[in-house]
Design an enzyme around this catalytic site. Structure first.
Site, short mmCIF file in Angstrom:
data_model
loop_
_atom_site.label_atom_id
_atom_site.label_comp_id
_atom_site.label_asym_id
_atom_site.label_seq_id
_atom_site.Cartn_x
_atom_site.Cartn_y
_atom_site.Cartn_z
N SER A 28 1.21 -1.30 -0.09
CA SER A 28 0.44 -0.34 0.24
C SER A 28 0.71 1.24 -0.14
CB SER A 28 -0.82 -0.17 1.45
OG SER A 28 -0.19 0.12 2.73
N ASN A 29 1.91 0.89 0.49
CA ASN A 29 3.16 2.70 0.76
C ASN A 29 3.51 2.15 -1.19
OD1 ASN A 29 3.49 3.25 3.08
ND2 ASN A 29 4.11 1.50 3.87
N LEU A 105 10.70 -7.12 4.07
CA LEU A 105 11.28 -7.92 5.00
C LEU A 105 12.33 -8.71 5.04
CD1 LEU A 105 7.34 -9.49 5.96
CD2 LEU A 105 8.46 -7.63 6.70
N ILE A 108 18.70 -6.12 3.81
CA ILE A 108 19.47 -5.47 2.63
C ILE A 108 21.31 -5.00 2.81
CG2 ILE A 108 20.28 -3.76 1.04
CD1 ILE A 108 17.15 -4.43 0.98
N ASN A 122 13.62 3.73 3.78
CA ASN A 122 12.68 2.76 4.48
C ASN A 122 12.65 3.97 5.13
OD1 ASN A 122 12.31 -0.11 5.53
ND2 ASN A 122 13.09 0.86 7.78
N HIS A 124 9.46 2.87 8.63
CA HIS A 124 9.11 2.24 9.48
C HIS A 124 7.97 2.77 10.33
CE1 HIS A 124 10.54 -0.86 12.68
NE2 HIS A 124 9.72 0.21 13.46
N ASP A 165 17.86 -0.31 11.10
CA ASP A 165 16.24 1.27 11.71
C ASP A 165 17.47 2.16 12.26
OD1 ASP A 165 14.01 -0.42 10.67
OD2 ASP A 165 13.62 -1.15 12.92
N GLU A 194 1.64 7.26 6.87
CA GLU A 194 3.20 6.38 6.16
C GLU A 194 2.52 7.44 5.06
OE1 GLU A 194 4.25 1.84 6.60
OE2 GLU A 194 3.26 2.30 8.60
C1 GRF Z 1 4.48 -0.74 6.78
O1 GRF Z 1 3.60 -0.44 8.35
C2 GRF Z 1 5.43 0.06 6.81
O2 GRF Z 1 5.82 0.89 7.28
C3 GRF Z 1 6.34 -1.65 7.16
O3 GRF Z 1 5.47 -2.69 7.31
C4 GRF Z 1 4.31 -2.27 6.26
C5 GRF Z 1 4.01 -1.79 5.09
O4 GRF Z 1 2.72 -1.90 4.88
N1 GRF Z 1 7.37 -1.62 7.26
P1 GRF Z 1 2.21 -1.88 2.97
O5 GRF Z 1 2.89 -2.95 2.21
O6 GRF Z 1 2.63 -0.80 2.40
O7 GRF Z 1 0.84 -2.45 3.19
#
Ligand code: GRF
Length: 211
Positions: A28-29, A105, A108, A122, A124, A165, A194
């Site tokens: 979704s990001n 996940l 890197i 990144n 977070h 992080d 986000e």
């Molecule tokens: C988000 O909460 C981001 O902060 C974390 O993983 C999640 C990814 O969500 N690193 P999406 O796949 O972008 O919906």
């Protein structure tokens, strides 16, 4: 005068930086970046998606938007070096200027961090340095925040360094937590933030790049 206008428009187009997004899940990001580009809020080209997970919905989002995808997992290589060589080859072929980890996940590899120093961001889902580091990912972050009865949380966009992080923070957005919020409620609130923060930070950060 017309000639001048034409030239500046063309050179502006040429200056757009190439983003490669890494995502393992829903993406979704990643979608928020695609939308920000199409709305003109993020002046960049999204040139590719890299995923370690062939069932990630992020891949479908890439397909829908005509964005090329590489599915690559460290598990398929004998060594981290072989994996890095393959990743680097693609990143170079795609003329990558900036890498965005959006729910990626896997670690890197150091080789990639060295080549793309200060060019990997990144996102977070906490207000780093709180609730960051090994073990703090996905719902685990929000569960810990609720358990500790925090009154606020949020999200952070930071540069990626060798320490998980811990890279320099480029931007944060806060959300307030109510007494009745569950970890899932909090996750939803934070994710909404986000989606705004990521493209805004990238847009600002790209301004610091030399052409
Ligand atoms: C988000 O909460 C981001 O902060 C974390 O993983 C999640 C990814 O969500 N690193 P999406 O796949 O972008 O919906």
């Amino acid at each position: 005068m017309y000639l001048h206008v034409t030239i500046s428009a063309t050179s502006n187009q040429l200056l757009l930086k190439n983003l490669v997004v890494f995502a393992s899940g829903s993406g979704s990001n990643f979608q928020s970046l695609i939308d920000a580009v199409s709305e003109g809020k993020l002046e960049a080209n999204i040139v590719g998606l890299i995923s370690n997970n062939e069932s990630a919905y992020a891949i479908e989002r890439a397909d829908i938007n005509g964005i090329q995808t590489l599915i690559i997992s460290p598990n398929d290589f004998d060594s981290e070096t072989d994996y890095s060589i393959e990743l680097l080859k693609t990143l170079k072929d795609w003329e990558t200027d900036l890498i965005v980890l959006a729910g990626y996940l896997r670690k890197i590899p150091t080789e990639i961090i060295e080549v793309y120093r200060n060019r990997i961001l990144n996102i977070h889902p906490s207000l780093l340095p709180k609730y960051g580091g090994k073990g703090f990912y996905g719902s685990k972050v929000h569960e810990a925040v609720i358990k500790n009865k925090e009154i606020e949380s949020g999200c952070t966009v930071h540069l990626v360094t060798e320490e998980y992080d811990k890279g320099p923070i480029l931007g944060q957005a806060k959300v307030q937590i109510t007494e009745t919020d569950s970890p899932a409620d909090l996750a939803k609130k934070v994710l909404e933030k986000e989606h705004q923060l990521l493209s805004e930070v990238i847009q600002e950060y790209l301004k610091t790049f030399k052409n």
